[in-house]
Design an enzyme around this catalytic site. Structure first.
Site, PDB file in Angstrom:
ATOM      1  N   LYS A  44       0.831  -1.201   0.000  1.00 14.04           N
ATOM      2  CA  LYS A  44       0.000   0.000   0.000  1.00 14.04           C
ATOM      3  C   LYS A  44       0.870   1.258   0.000  1.00 14.04           C
ATOM      4  O   LYS A  44       2.070   1.197   0.266  1.00 14.04           O
ATOM      5  CB  LYS A  44      -0.934  -0.013   1.207  1.00 14.04           C
ATOM      6  CG  LYS A  44      -0.237  -0.003   2.549  1.00 14.04           C
ATOM      7  CD  LYS A  44      -1.251  -0.067   3.690  1.00 14.04           C
ATOM      8  CE  LYS A  44      -0.542  -0.082   5.038  1.00 14.04           C
ATOM      9  NZ  LYS A  44      -1.500  -0.049   6.161  1.00 14.04           N
ATOM     10  N   TYR A 272      14.550  30.559   6.157  1.00 12.97           N
ATOM     11  CA  TYR A 272      13.415  31.314   6.674  1.00 12.97           C
ATOM     12  C   TYR A 272      13.456  31.397   8.196  1.00 12.97           C
ATOM     13  O   TYR A 272      13.792  30.444   8.889  1.00 12.97           O
ATOM     14  CB  TYR A 272      12.102  30.662   6.237  1.00 12.97           C
ATOM     15  CG  TYR A 272      11.867  30.702   4.746  1.00 12.97           C
ATOM     16  CD1 TYR A 272      11.675  31.920   4.091  1.00 12.97           C
ATOM     17  CD2 TYR A 272      11.825  29.532   4.005  1.00 12.97           C
ATOM     18  CE1 TYR A 272      11.450  31.961   2.718  1.00 12.97           C
ATOM     19  CE2 TYR A 272      11.606  29.557   2.641  1.00 12.97           C
ATOM     20  CZ  TYR A 272      11.413  30.768   1.991  1.00 12.97           C
ATOM     21  OH  TYR A 272      11.201  30.812   0.649  1.00 12.97           O
TER      22      TYR A 272
END
Length: 377
Positions: A44, A272
């Site tokens: 999955k 940042y």
């Protein structure tokens, strides 16, 4: 518009994941060395970011005595992708199904796990209409502590006669799931005992397939009755139990390239928020990968590192969407174009997950589509 014939060849990717299929095969062997019986390979979420179709093809190509019996997926969409890729291995739906998925599941003959009488009755009715001469093979799922789906053990004992009256279902298997096999040994051992006792009440001879163990369950526990194992993370070379990591080989290595190297002065802020301000003149390399590629934004500057030319280099500043910066002061020869390992064989994804306050499953499945997957046999 430029003449396409005169254009240069496409540039190589700046961020890519190398998938070592030999390591995948090795890890499958480790599964078989720990437990007897057959294997359901959990594929999955794009085979945990490794590429579902490619991993399925590699596993299906193994000799019949070691190739997985089932491929486990999460939804009809994932099952359909494997079917359309020509995969012949049986496909198993790992969770409760939505009503709108069930007709397609029955039509393809994929194997659902049944969590309730309503789900069982619906599949029985659908199978009767679609394939009246054949039974749909299904597994029962039991909730022994996960709380996500399945019959409660006592309810299943009471309902078993009603389930076997559903004449268009072949109830060939039964399974449950371990919520904390990598965290709580006492609970998990009690869960194994509860599951095994339930199987004895129901009759083990009623089921062709009996399954409970995920990767941690395979590595750390034993059942009296299970004959099908469901490896996920360990198949990709990462152990949920640290004591077994040396047995496994990481399959995926996330890589990038240095795009720029500069010497920046003391006092210069990095990234940042200027959470990192250089205390002294520093050689800083910019690398062409970021959280837009799946490298976690929550990585801790100065604690996290990457591997360049065989040496660890500390992360500087916040991870940005497309780039990160690292300290290469100890690498005077580092230059633009040098290869970088973010995680893989030398820096385990489990280390990355810990530094990012998450889990290895989330890091692997978070690798985005713009990261090119490169497969090595």
């Amino acid at each position: 518009m430029p003449n396409l014939e005169s254009l240069p060849a496409a540039s190589p990717p700046r961020a890519w994941a190398e998938i070592n299929l030999a390591h995948l095969r090795h890890n499958l062997g480790v599964v078989n060395s720990h437990q007897h019986g057959e294997v359901m390979a959990v594929l999955k979420a794009g085979a945990y970011g490794h590429g579902m179709e490619e991993i399925a093809g590699a596993l299906e190509a193994q000799p019949s005595d070691i190739a997985p019996t089932f491929f486990g997926v999460a939804s009809a969409i994932e099952a359909r992708r494997l079917a359309h890729a020509g995969i012949q291995t049986r496909i198993y739906l790992l969770g409760a199904t939505c009503p709108f998925e069930r007709r397609e599941i029955a039509a393809y003959g994929w194997t659902p796990c049944i969590s309730s009488m309503d789900e069982a009755a619906d599949f029985n009715q659908i199978a009767q209409k679609i394939t009246p001469s054949d039974k749909l093979r299904v597994h029962l799922t039991v909730d022994t502590g996960m709380g996500r789906g399945g019959f409660l053990p006592n309810d299943l004992v009471e309902l078993q006669d009603e389930l076997y009256k559903l004449t268009h279902l072949d109830i060939e298997g039964i399974g449950s799931h371990l919520p904390c096999a990598d965290e709580d040994e006492t609970f998990t051992r009690a869960q194994f005992e509860q599951f095994d006792t339930l199987i004895e009440k129901l009759g083990a001879d009623k089921f062709r397939y009996i399954h409970l163990a995920n990767s941690a369950g395979i590595l750390g526990y034993q059942s009296r009755h299970t004959n099908l194992q469901r490896p996920g993370l360990m198949l990709y070379g990462i152990s949920p139990l640290a004591s077994h990591q040396n047995e496994l080989k990481p399959v995926l290595s996330l890589k990038s390239k240095v795009s720029l190297v500069r010497t920046l002065p003391a006092g210069q802020g990095i990234s940042y928020g200027r959470e990192t301000v250089l205390e002294h003149d520093t050689r800083v390399a910019t690398i062409g990968i970021g959280y837009g590629d799946g490298y976690p934004r929550s990585m801790r500057p100065k604690q996290a590192s990457v591997l360049i030319n065989g040496k660890r280099c500390a992360l500087l500043g916040r991870v940005t969407m497309d780039q990160i910066m690292v300290d290469v002061s100890s690498l005077p020869d580092c230059s633009s174009g040098d290869e970088v390992e973010l995680f893989g064989e030398h820096i385990l994804v489990s280390e990355i997950a810990q530094l990012a306050d998450t889990i290895p499953w989330a890091v692997l499945t978070g690798i985005t589509p713009r990261v090119t997957r490169v497969y090595h046999p």
